[in-house]
Enzyme design. Sequence first.
Site, PDB file in Angstrom:
ATOM      1  N   GLU A 204      -3.075 -24.717  22.209  1.00 21.90           N
ATOM      2  CA  GLU A 204      -4.519 -25.026  22.256  1.00 21.90           C
ATOM      3  C   GLU A 204      -5.129 -24.757  20.880  1.00 21.90           C
ATOM      4  OE1 GLU A 204      -6.492 -26.414  24.142  1.00 21.90           O
ATOM      5  OE2 GLU A 204      -8.510 -25.694  23.712  1.00 21.90           O
TER       6      GLU A 204
ATOM      7  N   LYS B 177       2.691   5.673   7.519  1.00 21.54           N
ATOM      8  CA  LYS B 177       2.822   5.151   6.154  1.00 21.54           C
ATOM      9  C   LYS B 177       3.685   3.885   6.237  1.00 21.54           C
ATOM     10  CE  LYS B 177       3.807   6.565   1.399  1.00 21.54           C
ATOM     11  NZ  LYS B 177       4.683   5.416   1.059  1.00 21.54           N
TER      12      LYS B 177
HETATM   13  C1  0XT Z   1      -5.588   7.694  -0.187  1.00 24.21           C
HETATM   14  O1  0XT Z   1      -4.514   7.030  -0.838  1.00 24.21           O
HETATM   15  C2  0XT Z   1      -3.560   6.465  -0.059  1.00 24.21           C
HETATM   16  N1  0XT Z   1      -3.678   6.395   1.280  1.00 24.21           N
HETATM   17  C3  0XT Z   1      -2.702   5.818   2.025  1.00 24.21           C
HETATM   18  N2  0XT Z   1      -2.816   5.741   3.367  1.00 24.21           N
HETATM   19  C4  0XT Z   1      -1.835   5.157   4.093  1.00 24.21           C
HETATM   20  N3  0XT Z   1      -1.976   5.090   5.436  1.00 24.21           N
HETATM   21  N4  0XT Z   1      -0.728   4.630   3.528  1.00 24.21           N
HETATM   22  C5  0XT Z   1      -0.568   4.684   2.195  1.00 24.21           C
HETATM   23  N5  0XT Z   1       0.530   4.143   1.637  1.00 24.21           N
HETATM   24  C6  0XT Z   1      -1.557   5.284   1.373  1.00 24.21           C
HETATM   25  N6  0XT Z   1      -1.437   5.339   0.014  1.00 24.21           N
HETATM   26  C7  0XT Z   1      -2.418   5.925  -0.702  1.00 24.21           C
HETATM   27  C8  0XT Z   1      -2.299   6.000  -2.205  1.00 24.21           C
END
Ligand code: 0XT
Length: 308
Positions: free
Chosen positions: A31, A110
Amino acid sequence: AEKKAKDLQNLLNQYSYDYHVLDQPTIPDAEYDRLLRELLEIEEQFPELQTADSPTQRVGGETLSMFHKVQHTIPMLSLGNAFDDQELRDFDRRVRQGVGDNVSYVCELKIDGLAVSLIYEDGMFIRGATRGDGTTGEDITSNLRTIRSLPIRLKKPVSLEVRGEAFMPKKSFVALNKARKEREEEPFANPRNAAAGSLRQLDPKIAASRNLDVFLYGIADVGDTGIRSHSEGLDYLEQLGFKTNKERRKVDSIEAVIEYVNGWVEKRPDLPYDIDGIVIKVDSLDQQAELGTTAKSPRWAIAYKFPA
Ligand SMILES: COc1nc2nc(N)nc(N)c2nc1C
């Protein structure tokens, strides 16, 4: 025809949001494709209706000759690492030495992809770039536009820069390598390399074929939004129409962080995408500012890395 096109664009963008951002499809794919074809025909007849946020404009036109360098006005930092529970406790001790004992943390998966920065002006996506060396990245706007979960127009006409991780879901990775093997092409080693390789394609049609996805995890500068914590920032990103990772959890102790981290060690294989760790961040933006950053990474965040 103009109203018909506008209605179709809004309808298709809503369906795409439901499917790619909320993971809750509201109409069958067939759709969606039928409506898209209908819109393509109208836009073919009336090219002036091909607005930037039309779903037909996801896959850009020309193949680029190169990627232009861009400067990150706010550097994209990297994260310090922790490899065991004790190092998490050390991080917590340092944080408490800095801001006292009233600390909350946000735990986030992550994603094993590549960091990207997205800039929006008056609600429209105008530039996307790789992290590069943190201050100089590459402009990959036309490739990032092809990611269906990346909003071209936000739900509010705000101007801001957001950061997140572009990645290739495991399912897309398996399908891509199967197709490459059939074409006797070198398979990608892992989804991260496949995502990086896809976003480095000069022809956006190739990037568009790779079924990439993106989770946003931060706002470069909350400016005068009045946002006081990282978790409020993530809720704000969701209200704007961004895709954020729903597995995040706000906790009030490093013991709860350790419990969350250990929980994901086992659940990791069940995820539809690769993760290489857990990111732990101090939730309060005032406390983040108090702790500050080193030249390379924030003192208010750490990445717990899973054994490779
Ligand atoms: C505050 O900086 C960051 N926060 C993050 N948060 C997530 N969830 N995953 C990342 N790879 C990450 N990388 C950085 C440099």
